[in-house]
Design an enzyme around this catalytic site. Sequence first.
Site, PDB file in Angstrom:
ATOM      1  N   ASN A 209       0.838  -1.202   0.000  1.00 11.05           N
ATOM      2  CA  ASN A 209       0.000   0.000   0.000  1.00 11.05           C
ATOM      3  C   ASN A 209       0.873   1.252   0.000  1.00 11.05           C
ATOM      4  O   ASN A 209       2.095   1.148   0.035  1.00 11.05           O
ATOM      5  CB  ASN A 209      -0.983  -0.020   1.180  1.00 11.05           C
ATOM      6  N   ASP A 278      -5.280  -5.797   5.238  1.00 14.15           N
ATOM      7  CA  ASP A 278      -6.379  -6.527   5.877  1.00 14.15           C
ATOM      8  C   ASP A 278      -6.404  -7.990   5.431  1.00 14.15           C
ATOM      9  O   ASP A 278      -6.908  -8.848   6.132  1.00 14.15           O
ATOM     10  CB  ASP A 278      -7.709  -5.846   5.546  1.00 14.15           C
ATOM     11  N   PRO A 304      -5.065 -10.803  11.113  1.00 15.73           N
ATOM     12  CA  PRO A 304      -5.612 -10.386  12.419  1.00 15.73           C
ATOM     13  C   PRO A 304      -5.646  -8.867  12.503  1.00 15.73           C
ATOM     14  O   PRO A 304      -4.799  -8.197  11.913  1.00 15.73           O
ATOM     15  CB  PRO A 304      -4.610 -10.963  13.426  1.00 15.73           C
ATOM     16  N   ASP A 305      -6.631  -8.317  13.207  1.00 15.44           N
ATOM     17  CA  ASP A 305      -6.661  -6.865  13.453  1.00 15.44           C
ATOM     18  C   ASP A 305      -5.832  -6.621  14.718  1.00 15.44           C
ATOM     19  O   ASP A 305      -6.304  -6.838  15.843  1.00 15.44           O
ATOM     20  CB  ASP A 305      -8.103  -6.373  13.624  1.00 15.44           C
TER      21      ASP A 305
HETATM   22  O1  C5P Z   1     -10.126  -0.906  10.429  1.00 15.93           O
HETATM   23  P1  C5P Z   1      -9.002  -0.134   9.830  1.00 15.93           P
HETATM   24  O2  C5P Z   1      -8.010  -0.994   9.085  1.00 15.93           O
HETATM   25  O3  C5P Z   1      -9.436   1.043   9.015  1.00 15.93           O
HETATM   26  O4  C5P Z   1      -8.254   0.501  11.090  1.00 15.93           O
HETATM   27  C1  C5P Z   1      -7.090   1.221  10.964  1.00 15.93           C
HETATM   28  C2  C5P Z   1      -6.310   1.139  12.246  1.00 15.93           C
HETATM   29  O5  C5P Z   1      -6.165  -0.229  12.633  1.00 15.93           O
HETATM   30  C3  C5P Z   1      -4.906   1.670  12.131  1.00 15.93           C
HETATM   31  O6  C5P Z   1      -4.545   2.201  13.390  1.00 15.93           O
HETATM   32  C4  C5P Z   1      -4.083   0.431  11.788  1.00 15.93           C
HETATM   33  O7  C5P Z   1      -2.744   0.570  12.205  1.00 15.93           O
HETATM   34  C5  C5P Z   1      -4.803  -0.637  12.596  1.00 15.93           C
HETATM   35  N1  C5P Z   1      -4.808  -1.987  11.996  1.00 15.93           N
HETATM   36  C6  C5P Z   1      -4.157  -3.021  12.638  1.00 15.93           C
HETATM   37  N2  C5P Z   1      -4.211  -4.299  12.115  1.00 15.93           N
HETATM   38  C7  C5P Z   1      -4.875  -4.544  10.980  1.00 15.93           C
HETATM   39  C8  C5P Z   1      -5.553  -3.492  10.319  1.00 15.93           C
HETATM   40  C9  C5P Z   1      -5.493  -2.234  10.852  1.00 15.93           C
HETATM   41  O8  C5P Z   1      -3.510  -2.812  13.683  1.00 15.93           O
HETATM   42  N3  C5P Z   1      -4.888  -5.760  10.497  1.00 15.93           N
END
Ligand code: C5P
Length: 401
Positions: A209, A278, A304-305
């Site tokens: 990205n 993601d 994983p988030d």
């Molecule tokens: O849900 P979204 O991806 O838009 O959220 C962005 C936030 O989540 C950012 O702070 C990014 O660093 C974090 N993030 C994360 N792990 C992921 C996706 C996003 O820590 N897999």
Amino acid sequence: MTQQAATKILLGISGGIAAYKTPDLIRRLRERNAEVEVVMTRAAESFVTPLSLQAVCGRSVRSALLDPQAEAGMDHIELARWADHLLVAPASAHLLARLALGLADDLLTTLALATTAPVWLAPAMNHQMWLHPATQANVQLLSARGCVLLGPGSGSQACGEIGPGRMLEPLDIAERLLAPRPQCMAGRHVLITAGPTQEAIDPVRYIGNRSSGKMGYALAAAFTELGARVTLVSGPTALACPLGVERVSIESAGQLYEAVMQRVQTCSLFVATAAVADYRPQDVVATKIKKEASSLTLTLVRNPDILAEVAALPEAPFTVGFAAETDAVEQHAMEKLQAKGLDMIAANLVGAEHGGFGADDNALIVLWHAGRQVFPMMPKVRLGKELAKLIADRYAASLAN
Ligand code: C5P
């Protein structure tokens, strides 16, 4: 006892009667362990001589942009990089207008564009000139870009009139610029993620990205200045690791996850600026995929988030997320704050005409459960400092509750 490194100040002097105070200003700065390089506009030379300035700062004074002799030593880009601070004193109405327009028609204005150091402006002019809407609009624009105004003071002026427009006294300027910064994060460990991730498709290709990492790196430097021990888990970027920061280099979201989870137990604060993929390809092909078929289908699986998982830990640190949005910024950010169980979120609009990915400037709306703060468009280096202070304040408030 170790001697503290001198603060490097590039002093820009423009053409105003207050320029006669600059030899005293240089002495006040040097008394406070600053090294001073002086750059004058042509008009400034009518009010104070280069020779007097050279005598007090101990270095030769520059005014010409393309002076072969001066450029053979420290050239103007090196000079811009050398500075920890650019201080313009006095800043005349004309100089403020040139800075606001981004002109680079002499050495001082060129340096102001070339430096990434914080810019401090000490305006000095007749009170009508200061109050003129054109000057006020220029000052507002410069403040929004992150320049810090020192004064002006009010009182009797060289022209015999009374009003706002006096340059602050040299001692006052030196003290404000070199005041010891509060080390409010001393003893705390801050974990920051920054930059992009790369998800391998085969040994040569990946899904990536546009994140540059600039915001995360600026925050890492700012938290270090506030006294914290900072660990920066960074995806591939071209940026230099800020002084005093421990960098852990990763490529994929999986590696980012591991690096964060190994360190999160000891940190008080977690700030996730990384643009984490993601999804990743389900299978990484062991050899380079040949372009034989007319189409290619990749199956992607969820990563994983990391941010949400950190926020859900039983002993979670104070957790701050970022949200890059192309529309309805505040609404989406608020939803993310709640859904991921964060303490704070910093949201910015991304897209062709805005700051955000790759840009040097950014604007943010920062939300937390009981409030919000808007930071107008400004350099990411400056924004990093402002945001670090706000996060440190909110973190301190969370401890007090
Ligand atoms: O849900 P979204 O991806 O838009 O959220 C962005 C936030 O989540 C950012 O702070 C990014 O660093 C974090 N993030 C994360 N792990 C992921 C996706 C996003 O820590 N897999």
